[in-house]
Write a protein that holds these residues in place. Structure first.
Motif, PDB file in Angstrom:
ATOM      1  N   GLN A  79       0.829  -1.202   0.000  1.00 11.54           N
ATOM      2  CA  GLN A  79       0.000   0.000   0.000  1.00 11.54           C
ATOM      3  C   GLN A  79       0.868   1.259   0.000  1.00 11.54           C
ATOM      4  O   GLN A  79       0.600   2.212  -0.734  1.00 11.54           O
ATOM      5  CB  GLN A  79      -0.953   0.014   1.200  1.00 11.54           C
ATOM      6  N   ARG A  82       2.368   1.691  -3.482  1.00 11.53           N
ATOM      7  CA  ARG A  82       1.351   2.168  -4.443  1.00 11.53           C
ATOM      8  C   ARG A  82       1.021   3.642  -4.234  1.00 11.53           C
ATOM      9  O   ARG A  82       0.877   4.398  -5.187  1.00 11.53           O
ATOM     10  CB  ARG A  82       0.103   1.308  -4.345  1.00 11.53           C
ATOM     11  N   GLU A  83       0.896   4.058  -2.970  1.00 13.73           N
ATOM     12  CA  GLU A  83       0.612   5.459  -2.675  1.00 13.73           C
ATOM     13  C   GLU A  83       1.757   6.353  -3.128  1.00 13.73           C
ATOM     14  O   GLU A  83       1.534   7.437  -3.677  1.00 13.73           O
ATOM     15  CB  GLU A  83       0.337   5.642  -1.189  1.00 13.73           C
TER      16      GLU A  83
END
Length: 98
Positions: A79, A82-83
């Motif tokens: 996560q 991806r951010e």
């Protein structure tokens, strides 16, 4: 298949640790894993095992007796990667930083 990406990433490096990371990760993703760990990305793609461990470093110590990173740690790390990639794409779309 019902298998999450993190579960898949947890299991794949065990039998195939030397696979090229670009088989599963985009160049921007594995580079983000290095940058988030305050390391300079190499020019060529590292091994899959190297990238998995970089992604997991937020909560994985990597000691000899620890085994491989778990699904929860990888989900958190994925996560973050991806951010970071989304933020970099947004900055690039704006024309970069001044």
């Amino acid at each position: 298949m019902g298998v999450s990406a993190a579960t898949f990433y947890c299991q794949l490096p065990v039998p195939f640790p030397e696979l090229n990371a670009e088989l599963l990760f985009e160049r921007q993703e594995w580079q983000a894993a290095y940058i988030l760990n305050r390391k300079k990305p190499p020019k060529r793609a590292p091994t899959l095992n190297t990238v998995i461990r970089l992604i997991a470093l937020g909560g994985f110590l990597g000691r000899k007796r620890d085994g491989e990173p778990g699904v929860k740690i990888l989900l958190i790390g994925l996560q973050q990667v991806r951010e970071f990639c989304e933020a970099m794409q947004f900055v690039q779309a704006l024309g970069g930083l001044e």
